[in-house]
Structures are given as C-alpha cells and as structure tokens.
Motif scaffolding. Structure first.
Motif, PDB file in Angstrom:
ATOM      1  N   VAL A 195       0.846  -1.173   0.000  1.00 18.57           N
ATOM      2  CA  VAL A 195       0.000   0.000   0.000  1.00 18.57           C
ATOM      3  C   VAL A 195       0.887   1.230   0.000  1.00 18.57           C
ATOM      4  CG1 VAL A 195      -1.771   1.240   1.242  1.00 18.57           C
ATOM      5  CG2 VAL A 195      -1.695  -1.227   1.382  1.00 18.57           C
ATOM      6  N   VAL A 231       1.231 -10.480   1.704  1.00 16.24           N
ATOM      7  CA  VAL A 231       1.137 -11.188   0.437  1.00 16.24           C
ATOM      8  C   VAL A 231       2.484 -11.865   0.217  1.00 16.24           C
ATOM      9  CG1 VAL A 231       0.740 -10.997  -2.037  1.00 16.24           C
ATOM     10  CG2 VAL A 231      -0.517  -9.517  -0.477  1.00 16.24           C
ATOM     11  N   LEU A 239      -0.035 -14.846  -8.901  1.00 12.89           N
ATOM     12  CA  LEU A 239      -0.794 -13.726  -9.449  1.00 12.89           C
ATOM     13  C   LEU A 239      -0.168 -13.212 -10.733  1.00 12.89           C
ATOM     14  CD1 LEU A 239      -1.641 -11.177  -6.630  1.00 12.89           C
ATOM     15  CD2 LEU A 239      -3.224 -12.185  -8.256  1.00 12.89           C
TER      16      LEU A 239
ATOM     17  N   LYS B  13      -4.406  -0.072  -5.695  1.00 17.09           N
ATOM     18  CA  LYS B  13      -3.457   0.888  -6.210  1.00 17.09           C
ATOM     19  C   LYS B  13      -4.198   2.135  -6.693  1.00 17.09           C
ATOM     20  CE  LYS B  13       0.420   0.846  -9.466  1.00 17.09           C
ATOM     21  NZ  LYS B  13       0.073   2.047 -10.221  1.00 17.09           N
ATOM     22  N   SER B  94      -8.061  12.180   6.377  1.00 17.38           N
ATOM     23  CA  SER B  94      -7.333  11.008   5.906  1.00 17.38           C
ATOM     24  C   SER B  94      -7.154  10.004   7.041  1.00 17.38           C
ATOM     25  CB  SER B  94      -5.984  11.416   5.315  1.00 17.38           C
ATOM     26  OG  SER B  94      -5.224  12.086   6.294  1.00 17.38           O
ATOM     27  N   ARG B  95      -7.513  10.401   8.249  1.00 20.63           N
ATOM     28  CA  ARG B  95      -7.470   9.452   9.353  1.00 20.63           C
ATOM     29  C   ARG B  95      -8.869   9.222   9.883  1.00 20.63           C
ATOM     30  NH1 ARG B  95      -4.685  11.184  13.900  1.00 20.63           N
ATOM     31  NH2 ARG B  95      -5.129   9.138  14.723  1.00 20.63           N
ATOM     32  N   GLY B 125      -5.736   2.250  -1.757  1.00 18.29           N
ATOM     33  CA  GLY B 125      -5.000   1.674  -0.635  1.00 18.29           C
ATOM     34  C   GLY B 125      -5.922   1.025   0.379  1.00 18.29           C
ATOM     35  N   ILE B 126      -5.312   0.602   1.487  1.00 13.07           N
ATOM     36  CA  ILE B 126      -6.085  -0.125   2.492  1.00 13.07           C
ATOM     37  C   ILE B 126      -5.982   0.619   3.813  1.00 13.07           C
ATOM     38  CG2 ILE B 126      -6.642  -2.439   3.307  1.00 13.07           C
ATOM     39  CD1 ILE B 126      -4.759  -3.596   1.349  1.00 13.07           C
ATOM     40  N   SER B 127      -6.297   1.878   3.816  1.00 11.94           N
ATOM     41  CA  SER B 127      -6.233   2.637   5.062  1.00 11.94           C
ATOM     42  C   SER B 127      -7.466   2.321   5.905  1.00 11.94           C
ATOM     43  CB  SER B 127      -6.178   4.131   4.759  1.00 11.94           C
ATOM     44  OG  SER B 127      -7.392   4.533   4.179  1.00 11.94           O
ATOM     45  N   ASP B 128      -7.413   2.724   7.158  1.00 14.06           N
ATOM     46  CA  ASP B 128      -8.554   2.525   8.046  1.00 14.06           C
ATOM     47  C   ASP B 128      -9.824   3.108   7.453  1.00 14.06           C
ATOM     48  OD1 ASP B 128      -6.933   1.366   9.830  1.00 14.06           O
ATOM     49  OD2 ASP B 128      -6.756   3.092  11.170  1.00 14.06           O
ATOM     50  N   LEU B 131     -11.224   1.030   4.594  1.00 16.29           N
ATOM     51  CA  LEU B 131     -11.844  -0.187   5.109  1.00 16.29           C
ATOM     52  C   LEU B 131     -13.174   0.127   5.775  1.00 16.29           C
ATOM     53  CD1 LEU B 131      -8.733  -2.012   6.592  1.00 16.29           C
ATOM     54  CD2 LEU B 131     -10.071  -2.668   4.593  1.00 16.29           C
ATOM     55  N   THR B 149       1.624  -4.723 -10.305  1.00 14.56           N
ATOM     56  CA  THR B 149       1.455  -4.015  -9.030  1.00 14.56           C
ATOM     57  C   THR B 149      -0.017  -3.758  -8.733  1.00 14.56           C
ATOM     58  OG1 THR B 149       1.792  -1.926 -10.157  1.00 14.56           O
ATOM     59  CG2 THR B 149       3.693  -2.868  -9.063  1.00 14.56           C
ATOM     60  N   ALA B 152      -1.545  -7.067  -7.594  1.00 11.90           N
ATOM     61  CA  ALA B 152      -1.153  -7.440  -6.234  1.00 11.90           C
ATOM     62  C   ALA B 152      -1.895  -6.582  -5.217  1.00 11.90           C
ATOM     63  CB  ALA B 152       0.360  -7.265  -6.062  1.00 11.90           C
ATOM     64  N   ASP B 153      -2.043  -5.290  -5.515  1.00 15.48           N
ATOM     65  CA  ASP B 153      -2.768  -4.405  -4.609  1.00 15.48           C
ATOM     66  C   ASP B 153      -4.245  -4.794  -4.530  1.00 15.48           C
ATOM     67  OD1 ASP B 153      -0.455  -3.093  -4.163  1.00 15.48           O
ATOM     68  OD2 ASP B 153      -1.002  -1.226  -5.155  1.00 15.48           O
ATOM     69  N   TYR B 155      -5.462  -7.762  -5.042  1.00 18.62           N
ATOM     70  CA  TYR B 155      -5.507  -9.024  -4.296  1.00 18.62           C
ATOM     71  C   TYR B 155      -5.421  -8.768  -2.794  1.00 18.62           C
ATOM     72  CZ  TYR B 155      -3.953 -13.458  -2.350  1.00 18.62           C
ATOM     73  OH  TYR B 155      -3.830 -14.581  -1.570  1.00 18.62           O
ATOM     74  N   ALA B 156      -4.461  -7.888  -2.405  1.00 18.60           N
ATOM     75  CA  ALA B 156      -4.299  -7.576  -0.978  1.00 18.60           C
ATOM     76  C   ALA B 156      -5.591  -6.982  -0.419  1.00 18.60           C
ATOM     77  CB  ALA B 156      -3.132  -6.612  -0.777  1.00 18.60           C
ATOM     78  N   LYS B 159      -8.171  -9.702   0.010  1.00 17.08           N
ATOM     79  CA  LYS B 159      -7.767 -10.563   1.120  1.00 17.08           C
ATOM     80  C   LYS B 159      -8.064  -9.901   2.467  1.00 17.08           C
ATOM     81  CE  LYS B 159      -3.718 -13.121   2.731  1.00 17.08           C
ATOM     82  NZ  LYS B 159      -2.360 -13.554   2.408  1.00 17.08           N
ATOM     83  N   VAL B 160      -7.692  -8.642   2.589  1.00 17.20           N
ATOM     84  CA  VAL B 160      -7.932  -7.926   3.845  1.00 17.20           C
ATOM     85  C   VAL B 160      -9.436  -7.815   4.125  1.00 17.20           C
ATOM     86  CG1 VAL B 160      -7.761  -5.672   4.958  1.00 17.20           C
ATOM     87  CG2 VAL B 160      -5.765  -6.659   3.859  1.00 17.20           C
TER      88      VAL B 160
END
Lengths: 267, 266
Positions: A195, A231, A239, B13, B94-95, B125-128, B131, B149, B152-153, B155-156, B159-160
């Motif tokens: 990220v 990951v 992937l 991403k 942003s928080r 992204g995967i910020s609080d 989510l 990239t 992968a992002d 996928y992450a 997954k999260v």
C-alpha cells in the motif's frame, strides 16, 4: 588562478565558464565541517572540485552536526523511498522512534555539555545496534529514528530490545567524574505492505506507540502489531503468472498454466 | 428493496481508473433509470470534482463540520446523477477518527431511502478509512488493471476485506485491457490465488464476481482532458460500451440478490 587560503573568506569567488560564483560561505561551512582535504587536493573551479563542493553541501544539509547521524530532512526522504519500495516488493519495513527518558533531568543536573555527550553516545549506540543498511537519524532534541528495510515482524521486537538494553547497560562518561546512565523509550510501526501510505502517517503511527511506551512507565518498547496485509512471494508469483500468461507469445501455451487440481488443497 | 443498494468502489493501487469508473458507471446506471448518488469518500485526495468539472460551494467537509445541511452538498452532475464531493485536500479526514466514522455512517443512513443506488468512491490503498467506508457498503467493487502491481494491490485488498470484514463476495472490474478476454483471464487467476491462499475461519469460500472489463481506449484520456464524462463525450467508444455492459451486469446482480433475499444489511 584563484588561490585558496587556508581560511576561505566569505567573499571568495571563482570563475567557471566565464561566470562568477560566490562560493565563500559554502567553503567556510565545509571547512568548519572538516572537509579541507579535497579543497586542498583538487583544482579550484575544476569539474571534480565543483562536484566535491556539491557533494559536501549535500552531506552538510542531510546530517545532524552533533551526532553525525542523518537529520530529519534526510530521514523523511528515506521514509518516502522506503514506502515506495514496500509498496512494490511487499517486504516488511519497520520504523522505530526513540526518545531519551527524562532527558531534561540530565541537562538540569549535569549541564548541557554533558547532555550533548549523552546524545552523541545514544546516537552511536543506536547506529551500532542496527545493520549498515538501516537509516539512523537524530530527529531533533532527544529524539532519534531508525528505518529498517526488509525487517520481518518477528524480528522487530528483538532489534528494538537490543537497542534499549544496550543503552540501559552503558555508563556514559560525560566528564572524568561524571558517570551517567540513561534509558530510552521506543515506539515502532511497520509500513503497510503493498500500500502506498505516507511517511507522515507512518511517523504518526510510530509516534503513538512511543507515547504508549512513555505512558506505560518508560524504558520500554511498544510496537504496533503485525502488518495486516501479508502477500507472500508464492501468492505474488501465482498472481503475476496471470499477466505473463496473457502476453501474445505465451498465448499458445496453456491459458491457465497454474490452474490445476492440486490448487484446492490446503497448503 | 428498501432503499439504495450501496456499492463501494475501491482499488488497492491508485491511478487505475477508480474515479473514472465511479462517475461513468453512475451515468450508465442513471441511463437505466436508477436514481444514483455518488459519494466522494476519497477524503484525503479527492478528484471527482475534477473529473466532473464541478466547483461545489458546499462539500462533505461543510456537512461534517456542521456548517451546512446535507442537502446543500448534494449536487446535480452532468451524467444525470447526483454527487456529494469531498473537496480537495481535506487531509484531516485522511485518518479515521470517531467523528469521521459517525458522520459517514449517519450520511449513508440519511441518503439510503432517497436513492436506488449509492456509489462510494473510496480512496486508494487499504487505510482505516477505506476499510471503514467499504464496511458500510452492501457490496464492494474492486477495480484493477492487468499490471502486476495493480493486481497485487487488488488481491491484498480482497484478502484484507475477507479476513477483516468477512466479505465472501467481491466484484471485480479489469480496466485497460488490451485484448478481449484479458479481463476474464485475470479474474480467473485472481480467483484461483484467493481459493488457494485465503481461508476464512468458518471455512466459507470467497467468490470473485467478474463484472467485466474496460478496453484500453484513448477516448478515456481524451474525455478527461476535455473534463467531460466519457459516457457523454464518447458514448460510441469501446470503453463506454464496456461500462454500459458493466452497469447491466451490476443491475442484474443486484436484482438477483434481492430476489434471493440474500441482501444483508451491513
């Protein structure tokens, strides 16, 4: 040809390609930082001399004069590039923030000169406890920071504890009759994997942990728990084969080379 | 169905076309007769206003700080839908503070009865906060490009969402595909990796619902440069017709879920 005296004067100028450059102040700063060597060796105004001047100034602007460690400016730049790297590679990176406990008491009891010796000592101890690839900086006052690239979560606590113990167990000799022992509190946070976060938020998270360590009684470590999106290389390779398998030259072979019956089995 | 179906649009991403999809999907859904609201929840780095060429006087920031009633921040967008814009550079959001949390939930409760569909354009992204925004939605759509990239992002993110929120279903759109079938291929592979590596405690399996692909198409860039919606500026383009197809599948999926009574409140 310009003659450099052993003391560069503020008004010193050199001529390069018909242009006059004011280099006096820069040379004075570098001389005071102990950089006379190249100034004497190289021909003033030559490309090598100019490069050394630029390099010297970069070094000055990125270092903390008291400890010789990186300063906050350079540290933040390192954080930014580490965030980029973590986002690309998915490797775990740890940010540690250290703060000397009750440092004001050291200054009040032994004087500021002794305080400076303590700060230099802590900087050195921190540098010695981490790997050469890690970036260590004095962020200001009695606060230090370290970025540890490629640092697995299981390793973070051990590193932080090594630093804490090393500092706790060392006597600092500020003067022949002054033996001082200090402790540090350490806060740490891992960069979120895959990220693109910001260095600002990363620092803030580590700072929250440092605050926790202070509030819990000092001379201790608080690390943010495991990064939450892992990951693995194996996942990544599987992937990425999706992309490479769809390249024109790979089209004729199997469409889904990794799709087979064994896939459903639990690892 | 009682109230709007809430869909969070997210991407691991940045720069993979999330906001482009939000705005143009909203247009396509509005053309199908849905009442659509897009909420710009990319609170730290919003740019839906740029994509839509709108200059709102009232933003979510004003609503969140109590300086304006909610209705004032609802704006008609060119594509026949409505938007609530974050306003650019509101770093304080942003928080995820308890205040932001409460305000977002309250906002969705308020708008839900008034629309058929609410799209939440989240940050990358995967910020609080991403989510959290996703957790308020009925369904989540992840957009990615067929590039390592981005994949992968994505996928992450999936997954999260599965591990942390127990999301067993995620929608996928593959943007900027260069060959027909590329999107389906990527989706198949993603699904395979998920099946192999993502295991929930209760043994539930995670399904990736491929909504479609959007062809790499110069008209997308051209529409952005003109600061117009793709669906309005180049309705005949490949990308626009791909987005219409995605809207159709999304509407079908929602109808099917409603019919099966599967729709669960967040």
């Amino acid at each position: 040809m310009l003659q450099l005296s052993s003391f560069a004067r503020e008004a010193t100028v050199i001529t390069v390609g018909g242009h006059t450059l004011q280099v006096g102040l820069a040379l004075q700063l570098l001389e005071r930082a102990g950089q006379h060597d190249w100034m004497a060796r190289l021909e003033p105004g030559s490309p090598a001399w100019l490069q050394a001047l630029v390099d010297g100034l970069c070094m000055l602007s990125s270092r903390d004069p008291l400890t010789g460690l990186f300063n906050r400016r350079q540290f933040e730049a390192s954080l930014d590039s580490e965030i980029d790297r973590v986002a690309r590679t998915g490797e775990s990176a740890l940010l540690l923030l250290l703060d000397i406990d009750h440092f004001k008491r050291v200054n009040d009891t032994y004087g500021h000169a002794a305080g400076d010796v303590v700060i230099r000592h802590i900087g050195k101890a921190l540098q010695e406890c981490v790997r050469p690839m890690d970036t260590v900086a004095r962020l200001g006052g009695e606060e230090f920071g370290a970025v540890l690239p490629n640092c697995p979560a299981s390793f973070g606590q051990a590193v932080a504890d090594r630093v804490r113990q090393a500092i706790e167990s060392t006597m600092v000799t500020a003067a022949p009759d002054q033996q001082i022992t200090v402790t540090v509190s350490v806060g740490g946070a891992f960069a979120p994997l895959w990220v693109r976060s910001s260095s600002h938020l990363w620092m803030e998270r580590a700072d929250q942990q440092l605050y926790r360590a202070k509030a819990a009684g000092r001379n201790r470590i608080c690390l943010e728990s495991q990064p939450r999106s892992e990951v693995s290389n194996e996942e990544r390779e599987m992937l990425f084969s999706a992309v490479s398998a769809f390249m024109p030259d790979a089209m004729d072979s199997s469409m889904d080379p990794t799709l087979d019956a064994s896939m459903d089995a639990a690892p | 169905m009682s109230g709007a179906h809430i869909l969070a649009i997210t991407s691991g991403k940045g720069g993979v076309g999330k906001t482009m999809l939000s705005a143009n999907l909203a247009t396509a859904l509005a053309r199908r007769g849905e009442r659509v609201l897009v909420i710009d929840a990319d609170l730290g780095l919003a740019n839906l206003d740029v994509v839509l060429n709108l200059h709102p006087r009232t933003t979510l920031h004003d609503v969140f700080t109590g300086q304006a009633p909610l209705d004032q921040a609802v704006i008609d967008a060119p594509g026949g839908f409505q938007v609530m814009l974050a306003g650019s550079g509101l770093i304080e959001y942003s928080r995820l503070t308890p205040q932001v949390r409460e305000q977002l939930a309250l906002l969705l409760d308020t708008v839900r009865p008034r629309y058929d569909r609410v799209l939440i354009d989240t940050g990358a992204g995967i910020s609080d906060i991403v989510l959290y925004a996703v957790s308020l939605a009925d369904e989540v759509l992840v957009i990615a490009t067929p590039e390592p990239t981005a994949l992968a992002d994505a996928y992450a993110t999936i997954k999260v969402l599965a591990m942390q929120q127990g999301r067993t279903s995620t929608m996928l759109v593959v943007n900027q595909t260069q060959r027909p079938g590329e999107g389906r291929h990527v989706a198949t592979q993603l699904q395979a990796v998920i099946q192999r590596f993502v295991h929930l405690a209760d043994g539930a399996s995670i399904t990736l619902q491929a909504l479609g692909e959007i062809a790499l198409d110069t008209s997308v860039r051209q529409s952005v440069q003109k600061r117009q919606l793709l669906m309005l500026a180049y309705p005949g383009s490949d990308a626009a017709s791909d987005i219409r197809e995605i809207a159709r599948r999304l509407a079908e999926a929602t109808a099917a879920a409603a019919a099966a009574g599967l729709q669960s409140p967040p």
